[in-house]
Motif scaffolding. Structure first.
Motif, PDB file in Angstrom:
ATOM      1  N   ASP A 213       1.662 -19.589  77.708  1.00 50.20           N
ATOM      2  CA  ASP A 213       1.509 -18.191  78.112  1.00 50.20           C
ATOM      3  C   ASP A 213       2.166 -17.313  77.053  1.00 50.20           C
ATOM      4  O   ASP A 213       3.387 -17.188  77.009  1.00 50.20           O
ATOM      5  CB  ASP A 213       2.167 -17.971  79.482  1.00 50.20           C
ATOM      6  N   ARG A 214       1.351 -16.731  76.191  1.00 52.27           N
ATOM      7  CA  ARG A 214       1.915 -15.969  75.075  1.00 52.27           C
ATOM      8  C   ARG A 214       2.671 -14.734  75.538  1.00 52.27           C
ATOM      9  O   ARG A 214       3.591 -14.283  74.871  1.00 52.27           O
ATOM     10  CB  ARG A 214       0.812 -15.578  74.090  1.00 52.27           C
ATOM     11  N   HIS A 215       2.297 -14.187  76.694  1.00 49.59           N
ATOM     12  CA  HIS A 215       2.978 -12.988  77.180  1.00 49.59           C
ATOM     13  C   HIS A 215       4.361 -13.306  77.741  1.00 49.59           C
ATOM     14  O   HIS A 215       5.315 -12.570  77.506  1.00 49.59           O
ATOM     15  CB  HIS A 215       2.133 -12.296  78.252  1.00 49.59           C
ATOM     16  N   ARG A 216       4.488 -14.400  78.453  1.00 51.98           N
ATOM     17  CA  ARG A 216       5.767 -14.733  79.087  1.00 51.98           C
ATOM     18  C   ARG A 216       6.722 -15.436  78.137  1.00 51.98           C
ATOM     19  O   ARG A 216       7.931 -15.232  78.197  1.00 51.98           O
ATOM     20  CB  ARG A 216       5.533 -15.624  80.312  1.00 51.98           C
ATOM     21  N   HIS A 217       6.192 -16.279  77.246  1.00 48.75           N
ATOM     22  CA  HIS A 217       7.070 -17.136  76.451  1.00 48.75           C
ATOM     23  C   HIS A 217       6.907 -16.996  74.945  1.00 48.75           C
ATOM     24  O   HIS A 217       7.644 -17.637  74.196  1.00 48.75           O
ATOM     25  CB  HIS A 217       6.841 -18.608  76.833  1.00 48.75           C
TER      26      HIS A 217
ATOM     27  N   ALA B 118       0.453 -25.654  72.962  1.00 46.25           N
ATOM     28  CA  ALA B 118      -0.095 -25.601  74.319  1.00 46.25           C
ATOM     29  C   ALA B 118      -1.199 -24.550  74.362  1.00 46.25           C
ATOM     30  O   ALA B 118      -0.928 -23.364  74.216  1.00 46.25           O
ATOM     31  CB  ALA B 118       1.009 -25.268  75.324  1.00 46.25           C
ATOM     32  N   HIS B 119      -2.432 -24.990  74.490  1.00 44.56           N
ATOM     33  CA  HIS B 119      -3.599 -24.103  74.536  1.00 44.56           C
ATOM     34  C   HIS B 119      -3.612 -23.149  73.337  1.00 44.56           C
ATOM     35  O   HIS B 119      -3.633 -21.927  73.503  1.00 44.56           O
ATOM     36  CB  HIS B 119      -3.620 -23.315  75.853  1.00 44.56           C
ATOM     37  N   PRO B 120      -3.604 -23.675  72.117  1.00 43.30           N
ATOM     38  CA  PRO B 120      -3.432 -22.815  70.934  1.00 43.30           C
ATOM     39  C   PRO B 120      -4.569 -21.851  70.686  1.00 43.30           C
ATOM     40  O   PRO B 120      -4.377 -20.849  69.999  1.00 43.30           O
ATOM     41  CB  PRO B 120      -3.307 -23.823  69.789  1.00 43.30           C
TER      42      PRO B 120
ATOM     43  N   ASN C 284      -5.391 -11.662  68.500  1.00 44.61           N
ATOM     44  CA  ASN C 284      -4.523 -11.297  67.390  1.00 44.61           C
ATOM     45  C   ASN C 284      -3.062 -11.577  67.705  1.00 44.61           C
ATOM     46  O   ASN C 284      -2.278 -11.927  66.816  1.00 44.61           O
ATOM     47  CB  ASN C 284      -4.749  -9.829  67.014  1.00 44.61           C
ATOM     48  N   GLN C 285      -2.678 -11.451  68.974  1.00 44.44           N
ATOM     49  CA  GLN C 285      -1.344 -11.888  69.379  1.00 44.44           C
ATOM     50  C   GLN C 285      -1.163 -13.380  69.103  1.00 44.44           C
ATOM     51  O   GLN C 285      -0.123 -13.820  68.594  1.00 44.44           O
ATOM     52  CB  GLN C 285      -1.126 -11.604  70.866  1.00 44.44           C
ATOM     53  N   GLN C 286      -2.206 -14.147  69.418  1.00 48.22           N
ATOM     54  CA  GLN C 286      -2.126 -15.591  69.228  1.00 48.22           C
ATOM     55  C   GLN C 286      -2.012 -15.948  67.749  1.00 48.22           C
ATOM     56  O   GLN C 286      -1.243 -16.838  67.367  1.00 48.22           O
ATOM     57  CB  GLN C 286      -3.356 -16.270  69.850  1.00 48.22           C
ATOM     58  N   LYS C 287      -2.765 -15.253  66.903  1.00 47.87           N
ATOM     59  CA  LYS C 287      -2.700 -15.529  65.469  1.00 47.87           C
ATOM     60  C   LYS C 287      -1.317 -15.211  64.904  1.00 47.87           C
ATOM     61  O   LYS C 287      -0.824 -15.914  64.014  1.00 47.87           O
ATOM     62  CB  LYS C 287      -3.789 -14.747  64.732  1.00 47.87           C
ATOM     63  N   LEU C 288      -0.676 -14.170  65.431  1.00 50.56           N
ATOM     64  CA  LEU C 288       0.683 -13.844  64.998  1.00 50.56           C
ATOM     65  C   LEU C 288       1.650 -14.969  65.369  1.00 50.56           C
ATOM     66  O   LEU C 288       2.507 -15.366  64.562  1.00 50.56           O
ATOM     67  CB  LEU C 288       1.132 -12.530  65.645  1.00 50.56           C
TER      68      LEU C 288
ATOM     69  N   ASP D  70     -11.469 -15.738  69.645  1.00 54.52           N
ATOM     70  CA  ASP D  70     -12.874 -15.828  69.283  1.00 54.52           C
ATOM     71  C   ASP D  70     -13.129 -16.987  68.325  1.00 54.52           C
ATOM     72  O   ASP D  70     -12.199 -17.660  67.861  1.00 54.52           O
ATOM     73  CB  ASP D  70     -13.363 -14.512  68.682  1.00 54.52           C
ATOM     74  N   VAL D  71     -14.407 -17.209  68.010  1.00 59.24           N
ATOM     75  CA  VAL D  71     -14.772 -18.370  67.202  1.00 59.24           C
ATOM     76  C   VAL D  71     -14.176 -18.298  65.802  1.00 59.24           C
ATOM     77  O   VAL D  71     -13.822 -19.321  65.208  1.00 59.24           O
ATOM     78  CB  VAL D  71     -16.308 -18.530  67.128  1.00 59.24           C
ATOM     79  N   GLY D  72     -14.047 -17.095  65.260  1.00 57.11           N
ATOM     80  CA  GLY D  72     -13.456 -16.971  63.930  1.00 57.11           C
ATOM     81  C   GLY D  72     -11.984 -17.329  63.930  1.00 57.11           C
ATOM     82  O   GLY D  72     -11.507 -18.069  63.054  1.00 57.11           O
ATOM     83  N   ALA D  73     -11.240 -16.826  64.919  1.00 57.08           N
ATOM     84  CA  ALA D  73      -9.818 -17.144  65.033  1.00 57.08           C
ATOM     85  C   ALA D  73      -9.615 -18.617  65.369  1.00 57.08           C
ATOM     86  O   ALA D  73      -8.661 -19.250  64.895  1.00 57.08           O
ATOM     87  CB  ALA D  73      -9.166 -16.256  66.090  1.00 57.08           C
ATOM     88  N   GLN D  74     -10.503 -19.169  66.194  1.00 58.94           N
ATOM     89  CA  GLN D  74     -10.442 -20.599  66.493  1.00 58.94           C
ATOM     90  C   GLN D  74     -10.475 -21.422  65.213  1.00 58.94           C
ATOM     91  O   GLN D  74      -9.659 -22.325  65.010  1.00 58.94           O
ATOM     92  CB  GLN D  74     -11.638 -21.000  67.363  1.00 58.94           C
TER      93      GLN D  74
END
Length: 558
Positions: free
Chosen positions: A374-378, A460-462, A440-444, A467-471
């Motif tokens: 959970d990128r928002h919580r952790h 965990a669930h990276p 974009n949060q995930q990429k950071l 989207d497909v490009g970020a994947q």
């Protein structure tokens, strides 16, 4: 920042690919018998330094599943927040069933039959299903007998299989999602917005959800379906609208479109594959877990075993994938490895050093990278700027620190580097993490963790919600680091990702590692079946497409 241009003509596509219809009217060839469920015309929304939506035109017809696709940061979430009354557009009009409306809050949208199921569920674990459904809507049908009858009526009508008296904490992910859907139906929703509804579901649960959506559609309800899983979008949608850089660029006919073509429309590139062909596994053990046990105590003081004799080994250059329906101990395993929970028994060894009871900071400094579930919580401080988020988890390490002091200049400079290297779409590093799209949060976060060259990466669930490009970028980063000797523990609900990236696969069920599989031969359907507890031991592909294996109590042994 200049607004992106809007074209009223179809985008050019390579020869032989799908034709795109004009975005302003997905069914322009045949006039609908009734007014569309939703019409968005000229929707524009600006934030400081960013044009989130520019001249959006979408028509959504009653009794259809209308998919909305686009890369992270394309403006999908902002658009849905506008439709749900969470934000007001700077320009443009909204029509519901042919009548122009202006929403000042979600309550206004709900009153006009718009309901939204968010990607992150909004349920109270310590309440029953009935209590969760009526919470905030007590005036509709009371809080007891009539409410229960209405819940059961809706559940039966749409095939949701809801049990009103079960505690939410005892439900699996798919059941929780159905409760969220029932919540909006209970409030009279005729148009449902589903944000990434399949992100945490196994294939069998996805099939069941799509059956539910077809039931809703058959009853005249409308579903707006947001997803990055393009194969699923094409299988369930009646219409698909593509958004790129804040504006609608066209719509496609699902029956005439492939995932590859849709990906190219979204991001201008082919659909990425997580497939890892060459093996880089060495004989050097990086993580060794033996006999890990962990119990927790619930609110009523009842002890529950969440990790039961878990043993696993990950070597340098190896990706170990763990499959399992959420809630079967994966989160607790990660927390034990990170030092967030102290195990009752068992050992954890990192690169030959016992870290079983070491503090989290020590484990970080010793080389554990962590992409949280959970990128928002952790993973983030949402109201802090990007450069502060770059420091999180690594406050004592270079370039963030110089001796005992933080080096803010170096941290800012390195944040600029991460933003460029990982294509984090942002006006600058001083904006808050909350202002970025989820992808974009995930990429950071991925950039932050990979920048410290970890020995072990717990992912965990990276790629959840990206989207497909970020994947493709995240998969490439993991593969590249793996070639350089990185050991990876990968936990994911995306079974194609698990199978494609992993060198070894284990199945977790009720806190135990009950089965293992060869990623080269297992299929997502077979793996999904094993995740429900249907098979243990070593999984072999069967002729009928379901996982089969010897039933054994030793399924978690090395």
């Amino acid at each position: 920042m200049p607004s992106p241009p809007r074209s009223s003509v179809p985008l050019p596509v390579p020869r032989g690919e799908c034709a795109i219809k004009a975005s302003s009217s997905p069914q322009a060839d045949s006039a609908p018998a009734a007014a569309p469920a939703v019409e968005l015309r000229g929707i524009t929304k600006r934030f400081p330094g960013v044009v989130a939506n520019h001249d959006i035109d979408i028509t959504i017809h009653r009794g259809t599943v209308h998919a909305l696709v686009g890369e992270n940061g394309a403006g999908k979430s902002t658009l849905m927040k506008i439709l749900y009354g969470m934000q007001k557009p700077d320009e443009g009009t909204i029509r519901i069933d042919g009548e122009q409306v202006s929403f000042h809050s979600p309550a206004d949208a709900i009153a006009r039959g718009i309901g939204m199921v968010h990607q992150h569920f909004m349920l109270a674990d310590n309440l029953t299903v009935l209590e969760n459904v009526v919470l905030g809507g007590e005036k509709l049908h009371g809080i007891s007998g009539r409410a229960r009858a209405e819940i059961l009526k809706i559940s039966d009508r749409y095939g949701l299989g809801i049990r009103p008296d079960v505690l939410v904490e005892d439900l699996g992910v798919a059941d929780r999602q159905r409760v969220e859907i029932l919540k909006v139906l209970y409030r009279g929703a005729r148009t449902l917005i589903l944000d990434e509804p399949t992100a945490v579901l196994v294939p069998q649960e996805v099939d069941a959800l799509f059956d539910n959506l077809r039931e809703l559609k058959a009853e005249g309800l409308t579903v707006i379906f947001i997803s990055h899983k393009l194969g699923e979008v094409l299988s369930v949608a009646d219409d698909i609208t593509v958004i790129r850089r804040g504006t609608t660029v066209g719509s496609v006919v699902p029956s005439e479109t492939t995932p590859k073509q849709l990906a190219e429309l979204m991001v201008g590139s082919e659909l990425p594959s997580p497939q890892t062909r060459e093996s880089t596994v060495t004989d050097v053990e990086m993580l060794k877990v033996e006999g890990l046990r962990l119990t927790t105590t619930d609110a009523e003081g009842v002890a529950r075993t969440v990790l039961d004799d878990v043993s696993l080994t990950i070597r340098k250059g190896e990706v170990l994938g763990i499959a399992g329906v959420e809630g079967n101990g994966q989160a607790e395993l990660v927390e034990a490895l990170m030092g967030m929970r102290d195990p009752d028994s068992g050992t954890i060894g990192l690169d030959g050093t016992d870290i079983s009871h070491a503090p989290t900071r020590t484990r970080r400094e010793d080389g554990i990278g962590y992409i949280p579930e959970d990128r928002h919580r952790h993973g983030l401080l949402l109201e802090a700027p990007l450069w502060e988020n770059r420091i999180l988890g690594h406050v004592t390490e270079k370039p963030n620190a110089k001796g005992r002091l933080l080096d803010l200049k170096a941290a800012r400079a390195d944040t600029e580097r991460i933003v460029a290297a990982y294509d984090v779409r942002t006006p600058g590093i001083e904006v808050t993490a909350a202002s970025l799209s989820g992808g974009n949060q995930q990429k950071l976060i991925v950039g932050r963790e990979m920048s410290h060259h970890p020995k072990l990466l717990i992912a965990a669930h990276p790629t959840r919600g990206v989207d497909v490009g970020a994947q493709a970028q995240i998969w490439d980063q993991i593969r590249e680091a793996r070639r350089e000797g990185l050991a990876v523990l990968l936990i994911s609900a995306d079974l194609d990702e698990l199978i494609g990236l992993s060198d070894t696969l284990r199945v977790m069920y009720r806190g135990r590692l009950v089965a293992d599989a060869d990623p080269a031969t297992i299929t997502p359907e077979e793996l999904g079946s094993a995740m429900t507890g249907a098979a243990t031991g070593h999984l072999e592909a069967s002729d009928n497409g379901s996982a089969a294996g010897p039933s054994t109590e030793e399924g978690d042994s090395e």
